[in-house]
Design a protein around this motif. Structure first.
Motif, PDB file in Angstrom:
ATOM      1  N   ASP A   1       0.830  -1.209   0.000  1.00 34.74           N
ATOM      2  CA  ASP A   1       0.000   0.000   0.000  1.00 34.74           C
ATOM      3  C   ASP A   1       0.861   1.255   0.000  1.00 34.74           C
ATOM      4  O   ASP A   1       0.555   2.241  -0.673  1.00 34.74           O
ATOM      5  N   GLU A   2       1.949   1.211   0.774  1.00 33.70           N
ATOM      6  CA  GLU A   2       2.820   2.382   0.824  1.00 33.70           C
ATOM      7  C   GLU A   2       3.486   2.600  -0.540  1.00 33.70           C
ATOM      8  O   GLU A   2       3.602   3.741  -1.010  1.00 33.70           O
ATOM      9  N   PHE A   3       3.897   1.517  -1.163  1.00 35.05           N
ATOM     10  CA  PHE A   3       4.533   1.639  -2.483  1.00 35.05           C
ATOM     11  C   PHE A   3       3.550   2.225  -3.492  1.00 35.05           C
ATOM     12  O   PHE A   3       3.875   3.174  -4.226  1.00 35.05           O
ATOM     13  N   ASN A   4       2.350   1.674  -3.517  1.00 33.96           N
ATOM     14  CA  ASN A   4       1.330   2.199  -4.440  1.00 33.96           C
ATOM     15  C   ASN A   4       1.089   3.683  -4.194  1.00 33.96           C
ATOM     16  O   ASN A   4       0.978   4.477  -5.134  1.00 33.96           O
ATOM     17  N   ALA A   5       0.999   4.040  -2.916  1.00 34.12           N
ATOM     18  CA  ALA A   5       0.705   5.433  -2.581  1.00 34.12           C
ATOM     19  C   ALA A   5       1.839   6.353  -3.007  1.00 34.12           C
ATOM     20  O   ALA A   5       1.607   7.466  -3.500  1.00 34.12           O
ATOM     21  N   MET A   6       3.069   5.890  -2.843  1.00 33.02           N
ATOM     22  CA  MET A   6       4.189   6.751  -3.226  1.00 33.02           C
ATOM     23  C   MET A   6       4.283   6.924  -4.740  1.00 33.02           C
ATOM     24  O   MET A   6       4.596   8.008  -5.234  1.00 33.02           O
ATOM     25  N   VAL A   7       4.039   5.848  -5.472  1.00 33.69           N
ATOM     26  CA  VAL A   7       4.027   5.978  -6.941  1.00 33.69           C
ATOM     27  C   VAL A   7       2.911   6.930  -7.369  1.00 33.69           C
ATOM     28  O   VAL A   7       3.120   7.823  -8.205  1.00 33.69           O
ATOM     29  N   ALA A   8       1.723   6.757  -6.780  1.00 33.59           N
ATOM     30  CA  ALA A   8       0.602   7.641  -7.126  1.00 33.59           C
ATOM     31  C   ALA A   8       0.916   9.081  -6.758  1.00 33.59           C
ATOM     32  O   ALA A   8       0.568  10.021  -7.501  1.00 33.59           O
ATOM     33  N   ASP A   9       1.593   9.272  -5.632  1.00 29.07           N
ATOM     34  CA  ASP A   9       1.936  10.617  -5.202  1.00 29.07           C
ATOM     35  C   ASP A   9       2.914  11.276  -6.176  1.00 29.07           C
ATOM     36  O   ASP A   9       2.796  12.468  -6.489  1.00 29.07           O
ATOM     37  N   CYS A  10       3.869  10.495  -6.655  1.00 33.43           N
ATOM     38  CA  CYS A  10       4.802  11.035  -7.661  1.00 33.43           C
ATOM     39  C   CYS A  10       4.053  11.386  -8.948  1.00 33.43           C
ATOM     40  O   CYS A  10       4.295  12.433  -9.566  1.00 33.43           O
ATOM     41  N   CYS A  11       3.157  10.505  -9.371  1.00 30.19           N
ATOM     42  CA  CYS A  11       2.351  10.795 -10.574  1.00 30.19           C
ATOM     43  C   CYS A  11       1.529  12.070 -10.363  1.00 30.19           C
ATOM     44  O   CYS A  11       1.395  12.901 -11.274  1.00 30.19           O
ATOM     45  N   ALA A  12       0.973  12.216  -9.161  1.00 32.84           N
ATOM     46  CA  ALA A  12       0.159  13.397  -8.874  1.00 32.84           C
ATOM     47  C   ALA A  12       0.999  14.661  -8.963  1.00 32.84           C
ATOM     48  O   ALA A  12       0.603  15.663  -9.572  1.00 32.84           O
ATOM     49  N   SER A  13       2.171  14.621  -8.345  1.00 30.66           N
ATOM     50  CA  SER A  13       3.038  15.806  -8.371  1.00 30.66           C
ATOM     51  C   SER A  13       3.426  16.163  -9.797  1.00 30.66           C
ATOM     52  O   SER A  13       3.344  17.325 -10.216  1.00 30.66           O
ATOM     53  N   LEU A  14       3.831  15.157 -10.571  1.00 37.46           N
ATOM     54  CA  LEU A  14       4.277  15.431 -11.939  1.00 37.46           C
ATOM     55  C   LEU A  14       3.116  15.911 -12.816  1.00 37.46           C
ATOM     56  O   LEU A  14       3.293  16.808 -13.652  1.00 37.46           O
ATOM     57  N   SER A  15       1.934  15.316 -12.624  1.00 33.42           N
ATOM     58  CA  SER A  15       0.799  15.742 -13.454  1.00 33.42           C
ATOM     59  C   SER A  15       0.401  17.175 -13.099  1.00 33.42           C
ATOM     60  O   SER A  15       0.049  17.964 -13.977  1.00 33.42           O
ATOM     61  N   ARG A  16       0.471  17.516 -11.812  1.00 33.17           N
ATOM     62  CA  ARG A  16       0.168  18.886 -11.412  1.00 33.17           C
ATOM     63  C   ARG A  16       1.184  19.875 -11.998  1.00 33.17           C
ATOM     64  O   ARG A  16       0.836  20.998 -12.364  1.00 33.17           O
ATOM     65  N   GLN A  17       2.423  19.445 -12.086  1.00 32.08           N
ATOM     66  CA  GLN A  17       3.441  20.323 -12.672  1.00 32.08           C
ATOM     67  C   GLN A  17       3.165  20.561 -14.153  1.00 32.08           C
ATOM     68  O   GLN A  17       3.433  21.644 -14.683  1.00 32.08           O
ATOM     69  N   ILE A  18       2.646  19.535 -14.827  1.00 33.78           N
ATOM     70  CA  ILE A  18       2.289  19.716 -16.247  1.00 33.78           C
ATOM     71  C   ILE A  18       1.208  20.780 -16.383  1.00 33.78           C
ATOM     72  O   ILE A  18       1.322  21.717 -17.180  1.00 33.78           O
ATOM     73  N   VAL A  19       0.146  20.643 -15.593  1.00 35.74           N
ATOM     74  CA  VAL A  19      -0.938  21.620 -15.687  1.00 35.74           C
ATOM     75  C   VAL A  19      -0.444  23.002 -15.271  1.00 35.74           C
ATOM     76  O   VAL A  19      -0.808  24.024 -15.875  1.00 35.74           O
ATOM     77  N   GLY A  20       0.425  23.039 -14.267  1.00 37.08           N
ATOM     78  CA  GLY A  20       0.966  24.322 -13.825  1.00 37.08           C
ATOM     79  C   GLY A  20       1.818  25.002 -14.860  1.00 37.08           C
ATOM     80  O   GLY A  20       2.066  26.208 -14.791  1.00 37.08           O
ATOM     81  N   ASP A  21       2.239  24.234 -15.861  1.00 39.79           N
ATOM     82  CA  ASP A  21       3.082  24.780 -16.934  1.00 39.79           C
ATOM     83  C   ASP A  21       2.374  24.641 -18.276  1.00 39.79           C
ATOM     84  O   ASP A  21       3.010  24.618 -19.319  1.00 39.79           O
ATOM     85  N   GLY A  22       1.036  24.536 -18.272  1.00 38.10           N
ATOM     86  CA  GLY A  22       0.276  24.399 -19.520  1.00 38.10           C
ATOM     87  C   GLY A  22       0.595  25.533 -20.466  1.00 38.10           C
ATOM     88  O   GLY A  22       0.763  26.679 -20.038  1.00 38.10           O
TER      89      GLY A  22
END
Lengths: 390, 390
Positions: B241-262
């Motif tokens: 569960d921790e591994f899944n959450a950390m991968v998802a958290d990294c995806c979330a951060s990176l996806s937010r950075q994409i939108v922040g730089d649209g």
């Protein structure tokens, strides 16, 4: 000549003070003087449909429409019961002037969503319009001007059959234009002797292949309305096929005028998808391409960027439009720049100077084809829609 | 720290002369030094998927990836067999340098669609990158710079668990960003001791709620790729569960950075739809709103135009997202400007100065909710996409 081209119709367009634009005509009235008062309509499928749409849908349900009152300067959408009461009061005022029932008066509104209309101005405008109605060309043009919003020019049509009946019409719309109608109000009139059923069938068929196949910005409005009124004043009972074709032809002309006046556009884009397994498959592909902001920006930059065409095609699911990407060809203005899913003629060979850009896509998977129309996406579109009535 | 934050990874970014932009790093290499060489991937569903996507999909199928080579300056999409051969040759060169098999080398490309790469430059760049690979932060940053196209800044992430394993990553993307991935290349690395199956599951779950819920311009790319590589170098077997959450958290951060730089954006827009009968219903509504050009223009003009929000909601079919328009509320930056489908607080009360605009829609039809992210539509977006590599 617009809505007054057909015999039996009178119209007016007046400045009622509804629009924030000083001096702009903003209220139109179209009256059917008969002897028939036949009416039919097609409306937006948006679930947040405006009060006048809710009202007018009931009016046309029994096939009789004596008059239509239309305003720009306010959509009367998302305004709840108070908004509905405004549409009803507007119809009642016109009915009183004409000596008929309110449920025979269609109402159309266009403009900003979420605000009530200045009802006193609308009712005073109805009186002013009624005092001016006439059957001449100027009256029809005034009506066409009064329904404009971001349109840069009035959009009208007239057709006359050899058999002696006429069809004419007017439309407004240049933004919030999507497949499945558009932010548009359209009134078509005819003096043919036809039933409400014939009118409804002709309108549904005509709209399906015209107004439902244009897309300026992929945004569906709350207020879209297309009405067809018949007066029977020519005394001519038309051949059904000829009548259908003339109505469809008027819809085609008016829909093309909308795309030709798309907000801020510098190019009109015709997208024809052929070689599809069905018309629905061709339409799905055409609409996917027509809705690509990236392609529409590239076209505004005079770049025949076929990568943005095929990447849009590629989002259509295979069960909706079966084809093999390696069989697809794309011609832009007659130059085959993508051949079998790969680069064809160099895109520098494409002449991008014409206003109209023709994109011909052959899926090489079947025999069906369909055409959709859109506009390019320009700085001016953003400017209009960032600053419009904000 | 990006892809070199996790132990067991080396990286480099070099100027290979592929990009037309003078002096720009355009080739990145990420090497997994083990002891595990586990890999997983999620790819575009676009039917015109690029040659490197076709290649890499096969590479990750068996769960082993020794290295990834990525280039900007050309997408190698819609390039037929010749393009596929270029991806294969690129993988073969990296395999030769590493002393492994080509089918363990993933390949990613981004840039213009429809043109072959300058293969000699790619192969020479691979050699230059291999000569420079290192495990330090500079090497990771160089790689993150090398994959940028219209991005204005590199986008990276790193997370460390208390248990002692790390996850890091990099992404590029700012245009052609749609739900269902985006025009993006993403490499995430971890030193956790995990299987390929765990990686694939964690990545699929993480991508579904992050990269698949951002939308800059509704355009799905031919090249989207998200890879997760695991070295096992930390020696830590993570809690799943921790591994899944950390991968998802990294995806979330990176996806937010994409939108922040649209591309060209002046506002990031968070759209949360609650009160839906299902997550799918909430997503359908959120995506309909996120794809409205009219709304995105209004936001760029600092206009909280809720009419354009509800008119977008209204295109979602009732069988997809059942709700009653008269029950819907819309808050913009905390102000309830639409209440029960009607006007609420005056929209002049909304503070539109923050970069992030929060749109909270309550359908009042159920218990499910979902959030999607998008950007506003600006003159600058049109400029970038009208003139990009034309």
């Amino acid at each position: 000549m617009t809505v007054t081209f057909a015999q039996g119709f009178e119209a007016a367009g007046v400045e009622a003070g509804i629009s924030a634009v000083e001096g702009k005509k903003d209220l139109a009235l179209v009256v059917n003087r008969g002897p028939l008062e036949v009416g039919a309509g097609v409306f937006t499928t948006n679930r947040f449909c405006a009060a006048p749409v809710q009202w007018s849908r009931k009016v046309v349900a029994d096939g009789r429409v004596d008059a239509v009152i239309l305003n720009s300067g306010g959509a009367n959408a998302c305004t709840g019961q108070a908004g509905y009461d405004q549409s009803a009061a507007t119809a009642a005022k016109v009915a009183e002037l004409l000596g008929t029932d309110p449920d025979r008066i269609a109402v159309c509104s266009t403009g900003l969503i979420g605000e009530l209309l200045p009802l006193d101005k609308v009712l005073a405008g109805a009186e002013a319009a009624y005092a001016k109605i006439a059957a001449d060309e100027d009256a029809g043009q005034d009506a066409a001007h009064a329904i404009m919003t971001t349109d840069t020019r009035p959009k009208t049509v007239e057709r006359e059959s050899e058999a002696g009946f006429r069809v004419g019409g007017m439309v407004k719309g240049s933004g919030m234009i999507a497949p499945q109608l558009a932010t548009m109000l359209c009134v078509i009139t005819t003096d043919a002797v036809v039933t409400a059923g014939q009118c409804q069938a002709a309108l549904a068929r005509g709209v399906d292949v015209t107004f439902n196949r244009i897309d300026v910005d992929g945004c569906m409005s709350t207020n879209d309305t297309v009405l067809l009124l018949a007066s029977g004043a020519s005394g001519v009972e038309p051949d059904p096929d000829e009548f259908n074709a003339m109505v469809a032809d008027c819809c085609a002309s008016l829909s093309r005028q909308i795309v030709g006046d798309g907000e801020g556009s510098s190019h009109t884009i015709r997208i024809t998808v052929s070689g599809a397994v069905s018309v629905d498959a061709a339409l799905a592909c055409g609409r996917a391409v027509a809705s690509s902001n990236l392609l529409k920006c590239a076209i505004s930059g005079n770049d025949p960027n076929w990568g943005r065409i095929v990447s849009s095609l590629g989002i259509v699911p295979a069960d909706v439009a079966p084809y093999d990407p390696d069989d697809v060809t794309v011609d832009v203005n007659g130059v085959r720049i993508c051949d079998g899913g790969k680069p064809g003629v160099d895109r520098s060979e494409v002449d991008m100077t014409p206003r109209e850009i023709d994109i011909d896509i052959d899926l090489n998977a079947g025999e069906a084809e369909a055409t959709v129309w859109t506009d390019d996406l320009t700085h001016e579109y953003v400017h209009i829609n960032a600053d419009y009535e904000s």
